[in-house]
Design an enzyme around this catalytic site. Structure first.
Site, short mmCIF file in Angstrom:
data_model
loop_
_atom_site.label_atom_id
_atom_site.label_comp_id
_atom_site.label_asym_id
_atom_site.label_seq_id
_atom_site.Cartn_x
_atom_site.Cartn_y
_atom_site.Cartn_z
N GLN A 132 21.87 3.07 -8.72
CA GLN A 132 22.30 3.81 -7.54
C GLN A 132 23.40 3.05 -6.80
OE1 GLN A 132 21.14 6.95 -6.16
NE2 GLN A 132 23.05 6.61 -5.06
N ASP A 219 18.31 5.52 4.02
CA ASP A 219 17.39 5.99 2.99
C ASP A 219 16.10 6.40 3.69
OD1 ASP A 219 16.24 6.56 0.51
OD2 ASP A 219 15.86 4.46 -0.01
N CYS A 260 21.39 7.96 -0.90
CA CYS A 260 21.09 8.03 -2.34
C CYS A 260 20.43 9.35 -2.71
CB CYS A 260 20.22 6.86 -2.75
SG CYS A 260 18.61 6.80 -1.95
N1 NVA Z 1 13.78 4.29 -1.58
C1 NVA Z 1 13.61 5.52 -2.32
C2 NVA Z 1 14.80 5.76 -3.18
C3 NVA Z 1 14.73 7.04 -3.98
C4 NVA Z 1 15.91 7.23 -4.86
C5 NVA Z 1 12.34 5.47 -3.14
O1 NVA Z 1 12.08 4.42 -3.75
O2 NVA Z 1 11.60 6.45 -3.16
N1 CP Z 2 18.78 8.67 -5.94
C1 CP Z 2 17.91 8.79 -6.96
O1 CP Z 2 17.60 7.83 -7.67
O2 CP Z 2 17.45 10.05 -7.14
P1 CP Z 2 16.24 10.51 -8.06
O3 CP Z 2 14.97 9.92 -7.47
O4 CP Z 2 16.27 11.99 -8.00
O5 CP Z 2 16.45 9.99 -9.46
#
Ligand code: NVA
Ligand code: CP
Length: 301
Positions: A132, A219, A260
């Site tokens: 990412q 995020d 993201c």
């Molecule tokens: N911090 C989030 C990012 C998702 C792409 C997670 O780990 O759920």
């Molecule tokens: N940003 C990201 O990693 O998205 P997903 O969880 O959809 O893969």
């Protein structure tokens, strides 16, 4: 570079090499130039957590490179019934040419790389999200022309995204300011890395962190696996750790906003800011494809 386990393992130069190749692959894709550089190769993609972008961009990317991607839901594998990751690594090494894994524990990713003899790519763990952040750096560079000397700001939970952004930003010459609530700081290993950089700052006040920023990241307040903590987290973040117009008023005029995804409007970002910066946010999502294709070419060609 043999694997992409975490950005800490890469030099700034290696990160820029990936971004340069990603730019080239994006150009080729946009201009209909075929680049079947991984013809006949297979990538296994192990998922212990949900995904939209990671799964689909790797799968489509591998197809565009002439190879195939295998979606391996961990629930359907013997891993879920206790087969050690060390054995899984040695078996997969005999069938396929690379592994992408999304899981909880970083040590699982490191073990796959240690025991297997094919490249391993980290598609997100609890401590980092290198793919990412490569796409993020690619996007910022695309909009701003260069990374060196820019100010990156991150507002919110000190999670996998924060950890990788700090490392990616500092290694490519950006200054990095992070605002997290107490008790939600980035990983200690990352703070230990960052302490040698005078251009790194960690504070509690988002307005202070966003001062003069060229790009602001945020995020979710609760990541995958932390769903049960949501109410406790809401109490720590709500009303303070949000990217909104007031926060943007202290950043540079042409400040980018990056997320993201998935985004929770009304929590870490307002709907207004999200929509007014949606062009660069969805470019960031698109760049997952190009950045990961570059990683696969570098590791698997
Ligand atoms: N911090 C989030 C990012 C998702 C792409 C997670 O780990 O759920
Ligand atoms: N940003 C990201 O990693 O998205 P997903 O969880 O959809 O893969």
């Amino acid at each position: 570079m043999k694997h992409l386990l975490k950005l800490l393992d890469l030099t700034g130069e290696e990160i820029l090499d990936i971004l340069n190749l990603a730019d080239q692959l994006k150009y080729e894709k946009k201009n209909g130039i075929l680049h079947r550089r991984l013809e006949g190769k297979s990538l296994g993609m192990i998922f212990q957590k949900s995904s939209t972008r990671t799964r689909i961009s790797f799968e489509a990317g591998m197809f565009q490179l002439g190879g195939q991607a295998l979606y391996l839901n961990a629930t359907d594998m013997q891993i879920k019934r206790g087969e050690p990751v060390e054995d899984t690594a040695r078996v997969l090494s005999r069938y396929i040419d690379g592994i992408m894994i999304r899981t909880f524990d970083q040590s699982e990713v490191e073990a796959l790389a240690e025991y297997g003899d094919i490249p391993v790519i980290n598609g997100l763990t609890d401590v980092c999200h290198p793919c990412q952040v490569l796409a993020d750096l690619m996007t910022v560079r695309e909009y701003k022309g260069a990374l060196e000397g820019l100010k990156m700001c991150y507002i919110g939970d000190g999670n996998n995204m924060t950890n990788s952004l700090i490392v990616g930003g500092l290694k490519t010459g950006m200054s990095v300011s992070v605002a997290c609530p107490e008790g939600y700081d980035p990983d200690p290993t990352i703070l230990d890395f960052a302490k040698d950089f005078p251009e790194f700052a960690l504070c509690r006040d988002p307005m202070e962190a966003a001062q003069g920023a060229d790009v602001i990241f945020t995020d979710v307040w609760a990541s995958m696996g932390q769903e049960a903590e949501m109410e406790k987290r809401r109490a720590a973040f709500e009303g303070i750790y949000q990217v909104n117009t007031e926060l943007l008023s202290v950043a540079n005029d042409d400040c980018l906003v990056q997320h993201c995804l998935p985004a929770h409007r009304g929590e870490e970002i307002t709907a207004e800011v999200f929509e007014s910066h949606s062009a660069e946010i969805f470019e960031e999502a698109e760049n997952r494809l190009h950045a990961q294709k570059a990683v696969m070419v570098m590791l698997m060609e």
